[in-house]
Design a protein around this motif. Sequence first.
Motif, mmCIF file in Angstrom:
data_model
loop_
_atom_site.group_PDB
_atom_site.id
_atom_site.type_symbol
_atom_site.label_atom_id
_atom_site.label_comp_id
_atom_site.label_asym_id
_atom_site.label_seq_id
_atom_site.Cartn_x
_atom_site.Cartn_y
_atom_site.Cartn_z
ATOM 1 N N LEU A 51 43.826 34.680 38.112
ATOM 2 C CA LEU A 51 44.748 33.598 38.467
ATOM 3 C C LEU A 51 44.015 32.342 38.923
ATOM 4 O O LEU A 51 44.642 31.384 39.369
ATOM 5 C CB LEU A 51 45.711 34.056 39.557
ATOM 6 N N GLY A 52 42.711 32.347 38.837
ATOM 7 C CA GLY A 52 41.940 31.191 39.278
ATOM 8 C C GLY A 52 40.918 30.795 38.247
ATOM 9 O O GLY A 52 41.192 30.781 37.047
ATOM 10 N N TRP A 53 39.731 30.489 38.718
ATOM 11 C CA TRP A 53 38.652 30.038 37.848
ATOM 12 C C TRP A 53 37.809 31.207 37.389
ATOM 13 O O TRP A 53 37.717 32.228 38.065
ATOM 14 C CB TRP A 53 37.764 29.041 38.599
ATOM 15 N N GLN A 54 37.177 31.021 36.249
ATOM 16 C CA GLN A 54 36.231 31.999 35.717
ATOM 17 C C GLN A 54 34.828 31.494 36.023
ATOM 18 O O GLN A 54 34.513 30.339 35.730
ATOM 19 C CB GLN A 54 36.420 32.173 34.206
ATOM 20 N N PHE A 55 34.012 32.344 36.571
ATOM 21 C CA PHE A 55 32.641 32.003 36.932
ATOM 22 C C PHE A 55 31.678 32.760 36.029
ATOM 23 O O PHE A 55 31.870 33.947 35.775
ATOM 24 C CB PHE A 55 32.384 32.397 38.395
ATOM 25 N N THR A 56 30.680 32.059 35.523
ATOM 26 C CA THR A 56 29.588 32.708 34.804
ATOM 27 C C THR A 56 28.283 32.128 35.317
ATOM 28 O O THR A 56 28.225 30.977 35.761
ATOM 29 C CB THR A 56 29.676 32.506 33.271
ATOM 30 N N ASN A 57 27.253 32.955 35.264
ATOM 31 C CA ASN A 57 25.929 32.518 35.673
ATOM 32 C C ASN A 57 25.008 32.654 34.470
ATOM 33 O O ASN A 57 24.631 33.753 34.102
ATOM 34 C CB ASN A 57 25.420 33.351 36.849
ATOM 35 N N GLU A 58 24.697 31.531 33.859
ATOM 36 C CA GLU A 58 23.825 31.511 32.699
ATOM 37 C C GLU A 58 22.417 31.119 33.135
ATOM 38 O O GLU A 58 22.220 30.655 34.251
ATOM 39 C CB GLU A 58 24.386 30.526 31.660
ATOM 40 N N ARG A 59 21.486 31.272 32.241
ATOM 41 C CA ARG A 59 20.095 30.939 32.555
ATOM 42 C C ARG A 59 19.935 29.493 33.068
ATOM 43 O O ARG A 59 19.254 29.269 34.068
ATOM 44 C CB ARG A 59 19.204 31.200 31.351
ATOM 45 N N GLN A 102 52.750 22.936 36.783
ATOM 46 C CA GLN A 102 53.814 23.761 36.192
ATOM 47 C C GLN A 102 53.216 24.850 35.305
ATOM 48 O O GLN A 102 53.694 25.987 35.296
ATOM 49 C CB GLN A 102 54.793 22.893 35.414
ATOM 50 N N ALA A 103 52.162 24.516 34.576
ATOM 51 C CA ALA A 103 51.492 25.503 33.728
ATOM 52 C C ALA A 103 50.874 26.616 34.580
ATOM 53 O O ALA A 103 50.912 27.787 34.194
ATOM 54 C CB ALA A 103 50.417 24.832 32.873
ATOM 55 N N GLU A 104 50.326 26.261 35.741
ATOM 56 C CA GLU A 104 49.770 27.276 36.649
ATOM 57 C C GLU A 104 50.854 28.231 37.124
ATOM 58 O O GLU A 104 50.634 29.440 37.207
ATOM 59 C CB GLU A 104 49.097 26.611 37.855
ATOM 60 N N VAL A 105 52.019 27.704 37.457
ATOM 61 C CA VAL A 105 53.137 28.545 37.902
ATOM 62 C C VAL A 105 53.562 29.489 36.772
ATOM 63 O O VAL A 105 53.763 30.685 36.991
ATOM 64 C CB VAL A 105 54.325 27.681 38.387
#
Length: 131
Positions: A51-59, A102-105
């Motif tokens: 429901l929030g942000w996606q986190f990635t850790n790249e080089r 509105q899109a988040e809801v």
Amino acid sequence: MTINRMRLELVEFMPSTLEPGVLYVSQKYRTAAHLCACGCGEKIRTQLGPLGWQFTNERPGPSLYPSIGNWQKPCRSHYYIKSGFVVWSPAFTEAEVLYGRQAEVRHRDTYFREQNSGWWARLKRLWNAGR
């Protein structure tokens, strides 16, 4: 001073004082925080997960998706953190901000509706009722 790069610091708990140019991530508590990249000094907190942000850790460095839109802050900055770089985007109009909220809801409602339906949800309810 505008920040153009972010480095990652994995933490369990968020520090009380944040350093510019550092993206703090607590995977245990599924949250991230940093100082606004425009340099205004505002603390930006983002919830990680479905429901929030996606986190990635790249080089090259950390990424957060979707963008950071600071619509409630005086600076109204809008940017992405992509592979350790701050990628600036145009500010949204009030109509675009409203549409995004509105899109988040709708996204949240769909997520919980799916979590509470189907055979898996019924099985979980049965399991919890028997405890």
